[in-house]
Design a protein around this motif. Sequence first.
Motif, PDB file in Angstrom:
ATOM      1  N   CYS A 143      -0.278   8.386  -3.085  1.00 12.64           N
ATOM      2  CA  CYS A 143       0.150   7.521  -1.988  1.00 12.64           C
ATOM      3  C   CYS A 143      -0.748   6.287  -1.948  1.00 12.64           C
ATOM      4  O   CYS A 143      -1.901   6.322  -2.383  1.00 12.64           O
ATOM      5  CB  CYS A 143       0.094   8.271  -0.658  1.00 12.64           C
ATOM      6  SG  CYS A 143       1.334   9.571  -0.523  1.00 12.64           S
ATOM      7  N   ALA A 144      -0.215   5.194  -1.397  1.00 10.14           N
ATOM      8  CA  ALA A 144      -0.946   3.933  -1.374  1.00 10.14           C
ATOM      9  C   ALA A 144      -1.834   3.823  -0.130  1.00 10.14           C
ATOM     10  O   ALA A 144      -1.545   4.422   0.909  1.00 10.14           O
ATOM     11  CB  ALA A 144       0.048   2.775  -1.408  1.00 10.14           C
ATOM     12  N   ASP A 145      -2.901   3.028  -0.255  1.00  9.49           N
ATOM     13  CA  ASP A 145      -3.693   2.731   0.931  1.00  9.49           C
ATOM     14  C   ASP A 145      -3.040   1.579   1.686  1.00  9.49           C
ATOM     15  O   ASP A 145      -2.006   1.058   1.274  1.00  9.49           O
ATOM     16  CB  ASP A 145      -5.145   2.416   0.561  1.00  9.49           C
ATOM     17  CG  ASP A 145      -5.283   1.204  -0.356  1.00  9.49           C
ATOM     18  OD1 ASP A 145      -4.386   0.325  -0.331  1.00  9.49           O
ATOM     19  OD2 ASP A 145      -6.271   1.129  -1.099  1.00  9.49           O
ATOM     20  N   GLU A 146      -3.648   1.168   2.788  1.00  9.87           N
ATOM     21  CA  GLU A 146      -3.005   0.163   3.649  1.00  9.87           C
ATOM     22  C   GLU A 146      -2.850  -1.201   2.988  1.00  9.87           C
ATOM     23  O   GLU A 146      -2.004  -2.010   3.392  1.00  9.87           O
ATOM     24  CB  GLU A 146      -3.806   0.019   4.955  1.00  9.87           C
ATOM     25  CG  GLU A 146      -5.089  -0.799   4.883  1.00  9.87           C
ATOM     26  CD  GLU A 146      -6.248  -0.053   4.217  1.00  9.87           C
ATOM     27  OE1 GLU A 146      -7.340  -0.629   4.100  1.00  9.87           O
ATOM     28  OE2 GLU A 146      -6.058   1.123   3.825  1.00  9.87           O
ATOM     29  N   LYS A 147      -3.624  -1.466   1.931  1.00 14.21           N
ATOM     30  CA  LYS A 147      -3.528  -2.760   1.255  1.00 14.21           C
ATOM     31  C   LYS A 147      -2.460  -2.780   0.157  1.00 14.21           C
ATOM     32  O   LYS A 147      -2.125  -3.847  -0.363  1.00 14.21           O
ATOM     33  CB  LYS A 147      -4.889  -3.117   0.639  1.00 14.21           C
ATOM     34  CG  LYS A 147      -5.995  -3.318   1.662  1.00 14.21           C
ATOM     35  CD  LYS A 147      -7.310  -3.635   0.962  1.00 14.21           C
ATOM     36  CE  LYS A 147      -8.439  -3.814   1.976  1.00 14.21           C
ATOM     37  NZ  LYS A 147      -9.738  -4.091   1.312  1.00 14.21           N
ATOM     38  N   ASN A 148      -1.966  -1.624  -0.192  1.00  8.41           N
ATOM     39  CA  ASN A 148      -1.049  -1.537  -1.338  1.00  8.41           C
ATOM     40  C   ASN A 148       0.288  -0.876  -1.010  1.00  8.41           C
ATOM     41  O   ASN A 148       0.985  -0.387  -1.900  1.00  8.41           O
ATOM     42  CB  ASN A 148      -1.730  -0.771  -2.474  1.00  8.41           C
ATOM     43  CG  ASN A 148      -2.915  -1.518  -3.032  1.00  8.41           C
ATOM     44  OD1 ASN A 148      -2.761  -2.557  -3.676  1.00  8.41           O
ATOM     45  ND2 ASN A 148      -4.117  -1.019  -2.768  1.00  8.41           N
TER      46      ASN A 148
END
Length: 348
Positions: A143-148
Motif C-alpha cells: 500500500c502507498a503512503d500519503e505522498k504516493n
Amino acid sequence: MPIIKSISGIRGTLGEKMGEGLDPVLIVQYCLAFATLLKTENKKKITVVVGRDGRVSGEIFESLVVSAMRAAGADVIQTGYTTTPTLEMAVIMSKADAGIILTASHNPANWNALKFFNKNGEFISPETGKKLLELIEKNDFICADEKNLGSISYDDTFMHKHVEAVLNLPIINKKAIADAGFFVVADVINSTGGLILPILFDALNVKYKIINNSDYGKFAHNPEPLPQHLTELSSEVVANKADLGISVDPDVDRLALICENGEMFGEEYTLVAAADFVLSHKIGNTVSNLSSSQALKDITLQKGGKYYASAVGEVNVVNKMKEVDAVIGGEGNGGVIYPELHYGRDAV
C-alpha cells in the motif's frame, strides 16, 4: 452459491455470508493483490483503467475497486458504464498498465465479477493469475503512503473511440451498409449495449429500435442468449418487419442474431458467419475452443485456410491465435475475436 475463482478474476453472487459470495472484502483484497503485482513488475507509477457493466451492484463495487487501487498507489482512469471490449481497447488507447472491469457477463443480475487485463488489453496470463491468488492467500499487499496515493481521472469517450476504430477497419464497407437501408431491432437487456449500439447504428445510418434499455441492471430476462430467453426480440423483429435482430449480453462481448422471420440464427454460428466474411477477404487460419461448432473448421478448410482448436477459455483461444497467426477466432458462445481490432471477444 460458491465463489468461482479463476486465473482471470473472481465472480460470485451477492448477499451471501462473508466468504461465501462476492463481498467487499474480497474485492478489496483482489485489487490490492493486483496492484501489488503490477507495482512489483513495473517498478514505476502504474495506471489502471476501471469500468463496469449495467449491474445494480456495479456502482458500489466500482468505488471499492477505484479506492483500493488508489490506496495501493495506482492512478485510475474511471470510465463508468462501459463494455468489456471497450475497456480492453481503452487500456491500449490510454497506454495504461492494466484494466479491471466489473461484470459477470451472461450470469444473472445477482452475480458480479472482477476481470483483470494486462497492458495489451488481454486477460491476464495463467502465470499472473497464479501469482495473484498466492498474494491473496498470504494477504501480502503493498500500500502507498500519503505522498504516493493514486490519482483519479474520468473518461467517458472510449465507446465512441471503440466504434470509430471498428468503422476504420479496411474490411468494413460503411457506404454499402448505409446504402442498404437496414432496419434492426436490438435487445440490450438493460445494460451497456444500450449505450454503444446506438453510436454504431447512427454512424452506419442504420435505422433501429432498441428494446430493454431503460432500467439498468434489472435484466429483462436471463442474459444467456438462448431461444427461450429471446422470444420478445423474435416477436419484435417480425412485428417491425426488421432485417435483423441483435442480442448482446450485459458486457457486449457475445453476439446472437435473429433472422427476419423471427427464428434464431444461433450464437454458435455467429463466429462462423463472421469467419466466412473475413476469409472471403483474406485467406488465413482460424481458431476456436473445443466446445465450438465443427462448422468453423469446415468453412476454413473450404476457403483454403487451416483450422486449429484450443482449450476452453478466452486466454487460451488468444494464445493459440497468436501462435498460428489466425485471421479470426473465438468461441461458440457468440464471442468473436478479430485481431485487426484487438485480441478480445467483441460483439460490436
